[in-house]
Design a protein around this motif. Structure first.
Motif, mmCIF file in Angstrom:
data_model
loop_
_atom_site.group_PDB
_atom_site.id
_atom_site.type_symbol
_atom_site.label_atom_id
_atom_site.label_comp_id
_atom_site.label_asym_id
_atom_site.label_seq_id
_atom_site.Cartn_x
_atom_site.Cartn_y
_atom_site.Cartn_z
ATOM 1 N N GLY A 25 0.809 -1.204 0.000
ATOM 2 C CA GLY A 25 0.000 0.000 0.000
ATOM 3 C C GLY A 25 0.845 1.258 0.000
ATOM 4 O O GLY A 25 0.495 2.260 -0.631
ATOM 5 N N GLU A 26 1.985 1.215 0.700
ATOM 6 C CA GLU A 26 2.871 2.374 0.729
ATOM 7 C C GLU A 26 3.354 2.753 -0.662
ATOM 8 O O GLU A 26 3.459 3.940 -0.999
ATOM 9 C CB GLU A 26 4.083 2.093 1.628
ATOM 10 N N ASN A 27 3.640 1.752 -1.478
ATOM 11 C CA ASN A 27 4.091 2.036 -2.845
ATOM 12 C C ASN A 27 2.988 2.673 -3.682
ATOM 13 O O ASN A 27 3.232 3.567 -4.489
ATOM 14 C CB ASN A 27 4.585 0.755 -3.505
ATOM 15 N N ILE A 28 1.773 2.192 -3.487
ATOM 16 C CA ILE A 28 0.643 2.785 -4.212
ATOM 17 C C ILE A 28 0.476 4.243 -3.798
ATOM 18 O O ILE A 28 0.226 5.122 -4.630
ATOM 19 C CB ILE A 28 -0.645 1.994 -3.947
ATOM 20 N N ARG A 44 -5.465 3.227 -11.786
ATOM 21 C CA ARG A 44 -6.157 1.947 -11.824
ATOM 22 C C ARG A 44 -5.236 0.866 -11.258
ATOM 23 O O ARG A 44 -4.040 0.843 -11.560
ATOM 24 C CB ARG A 44 -6.566 1.589 -13.260
ATOM 25 N N LEU A 45 -5.802 -0.007 -10.447
ATOM 26 C CA LEU A 45 -5.037 -1.063 -9.783
ATOM 27 C C LEU A 45 -5.548 -2.420 -10.237
ATOM 28 O O LEU A 45 -6.754 -2.678 -10.197
ATOM 29 C CB LEU A 45 -5.181 -0.948 -8.265
ATOM 30 N N VAL A 46 -4.638 -3.272 -10.671
ATOM 31 C CA VAL A 46 -5.006 -4.625 -11.069
ATOM 32 C C VAL A 46 -4.620 -5.580 -9.947
ATOM 33 O O VAL A 46 -3.436 -5.776 -9.666
ATOM 34 C CB VAL A 46 -4.305 -5.040 -12.374
ATOM 35 N N ALA A 47 -5.615 -6.120 -9.274
ATOM 36 C CA ALA A 47 -5.423 -7.128 -8.219
ATOM 37 C C ALA A 47 -4.334 -6.763 -7.227
ATOM 38 O O ALA A 47 -3.330 -7.472 -7.093
ATOM 39 C CB ALA A 47 -5.117 -8.479 -8.860
ATOM 40 N N PRO A 48 -4.482 -5.651 -6.498
ATOM 41 C CA PRO A 48 -3.473 -5.301 -5.492
ATOM 42 C C PRO A 48 -3.368 -6.392 -4.424
ATOM 43 O O PRO A 48 -4.386 -6.861 -3.918
ATOM 44 C CB PRO A 48 -3.986 -3.981 -4.913
ATOM 45 N N ARG A 49 -2.168 -6.776 -4.102
ATOM 46 C CA ARG A 49 -1.954 -7.927 -3.217
ATOM 47 C C ARG A 49 -2.609 -7.769 -1.855
ATOM 48 O O ARG A 49 -3.222 -8.723 -1.336
ATOM 49 C CB ARG A 49 -0.450 -8.150 -3.021
ATOM 50 N N TRP A 52 -7.812 -3.374 -1.270
ATOM 51 C CA TRP A 52 -8.101 -1.948 -1.414
ATOM 52 C C TRP A 52 -9.479 -1.660 -0.860
ATOM 53 O O TRP A 52 -10.367 -2.505 -1.012
ATOM 54 C CB TRP A 52 -8.035 -1.561 -2.896
ATOM 55 N N PRO A 53 -9.669 -0.535 -0.160
ATOM 56 C CA PRO A 53 -8.758 0.598 0.052
ATOM 57 C C PRO A 53 -7.661 0.278 1.064
ATOM 58 O O PRO A 53 -7.725 -0.739 1.769
ATOM 59 C CB PRO A 53 -9.691 1.695 0.551
ATOM 60 N N SER A 54 -6.693 1.189 1.132
ATOM 61 C CA SER A 54 -5.535 0.969 1.994
ATOM 62 C C SER A 54 -5.190 2.255 2.737
ATOM 63 O O SER A 54 -4.888 3.268 2.110
ATOM 64 C CB SER A 54 -4.337 0.512 1.158
ATOM 65 N N GLU A 55 -5.212 2.201 4.048
ATOM 66 C CA GLU A 55 -4.830 3.364 4.841
ATOM 67 C C GLU A 55 -3.335 3.649 4.715
ATOM 68 O O GLU A 55 -2.901 4.795 4.811
ATOM 69 C CB GLU A 55 -5.224 3.153 6.305
ATOM 70 N N LYS A 56 -2.546 2.592 4.509
ATOM 71 C CA LYS A 56 -1.107 2.787 4.312
ATOM 72 C C LYS A 56 -0.855 3.568 3.026
ATOM 73 O O LYS A 56 0.045 4.427 2.968
ATOM 74 C CB LYS A 56 -0.393 1.444 4.260
ATOM 75 N N VAL A 72 -9.435 2.939 -9.027
ATOM 76 C CA VAL A 72 -10.391 1.873 -9.344
ATOM 77 C C VAL A 72 -9.638 0.549 -9.420
ATOM 78 O O VAL A 72 -8.547 0.476 -10.003
ATOM 79 C CB VAL A 72 -11.115 2.140 -10.676
ATOM 80 N N VAL A 73 -10.217 -0.494 -8.840
ATOM 81 C CA VAL A 73 -9.588 -1.817 -8.813
ATOM 82 C C VAL A 73 -10.209 -2.716 -9.881
ATOM 83 O O VAL A 73 -11.435 -2.728 -10.062
ATOM 84 C CB VAL A 73 -9.737 -2.465 -7.422
#
Length: 267
Positions: A25-28, A44-49, A52-56, A72-73
């Motif tokens: 999440g920090e990288n995003i 746009r995010l494809v399958a974030p590990r 999502w959402p991410s407070e980090k 958008v995921v």
């Protein structure tokens, strides 16, 4: 936060940034910050590990909330780019294939032309550790490769996004013939104002015995005037310089302005 101004209107739009299976999440968040720095806003995010959402991600975005809130995921890369007309895939290593490989500058120019023509354009960025797979690169129209040290070609994802975002902003600025830090409009000085300044500073120097030997005074004056005429001074700059000379005329190190000097003055 330093460097931000909530009173100014945000620059938004530009190419869509697509992150394929980002891990942290920090990288995003740092990607969102890089995008906001240079006027990009659609993420746009494809399958974030880590989901999502991410407070980090929000914390790392440093107030780039408009990018985070608009992210958008998608489950697949195909879905993430289905509405785009033209896509670049980023990679730091050589690829075998038939796709044109462009520099960031050329890629940004191409994106700007297509974007201004009404096409929806995007840039793909791969995983932090492994980048984009060959089958993912195959979905793009062209490849953009960064000119990095071949012995150390490891860019983190936010750095890669920053480089492309910067090139995009450069193209936007050049096409509109403007700069982000355009100087306040000032009035060019007239020759009369410039000559008045010459007389002012030369008299101040002469009264202090600056022109030595006296025989060289004309040459020294010519040299001084050449220096002051090297660039086109403005009316405001002439006023500032004459204020400096006036201050040196009226005050000394032992008796500075503001120290109860009877000659103190306010401009």
């Amino acid at each position: 936060m330093s460097g931000t101004n909530s009173e100014l209107e945000l620059i938004t739009g530009g190419p869509v940034i697509v992150l394929v299976e980002p891990q942290l999440g920090e990288n995003i968040g740092m990607v969102a910050r890089a995008m906001a720095n240079f006027g990009l806003s659609e993420l746009r995010l494809v399958a974030p590990r880590d989901g999502w959402p991410s407070e980090k991600a929000r914390a790392a975005a440093s107030k780039a909330d408009h990018v985070i809130d608009g992210a958008v995921v998608f489950d697949t890369l195909e879905a993430a780019i289905s509405d785009l007309n033209f896509v670049y895939a980023t990679t730091a290593r050589m690829r075998d294939g038939f796709k044109p490989v462009r520099s960031p500058i050329v890629a940004a120019k191409t994106l700007k032309v297509k974007h201004d023509a009404g096409e929806k354009v995007g840039i793909l960025f791969g995983r932090e550790k492994s980048g984009l797979a060959n089958d993912e690169v195959a979905l793009a129209d062209e490849i953009v490769t960064f000119p990095v040290n071949p012995a150390f070609a490891s860019l983190n994802i936010a750095q890669a996004v920053l480089l492309m975002s910067y090139e995009w902003m450069k193209q936007s600025m050049e096409s509109e013939d403007e700069t982000l830090f355009a100087p306040t409009q000032q009035t060019p000085a007239t020759k009369e104002q410039l000559f008045g300044f010459f007389e002012h500073i030369e008299e101040a120097l002469d009264s202090r015995g600056f022109f030595r030997p006296v025989a060289k005074k004309p040459k020294i004056i010519d040299n001084l005037r050449a220096v002051w005429s090297r660039r086109a001074l403005t009316h405001e700059e002439i006023r500032l310089l004459r204020g400096v000379v006036s201050s040196l005329d009226r005050f000394s190190r032992k008796n500075p302005r503001g120290a109860g000097n009877p000659e103190d003055f306010d401009d």
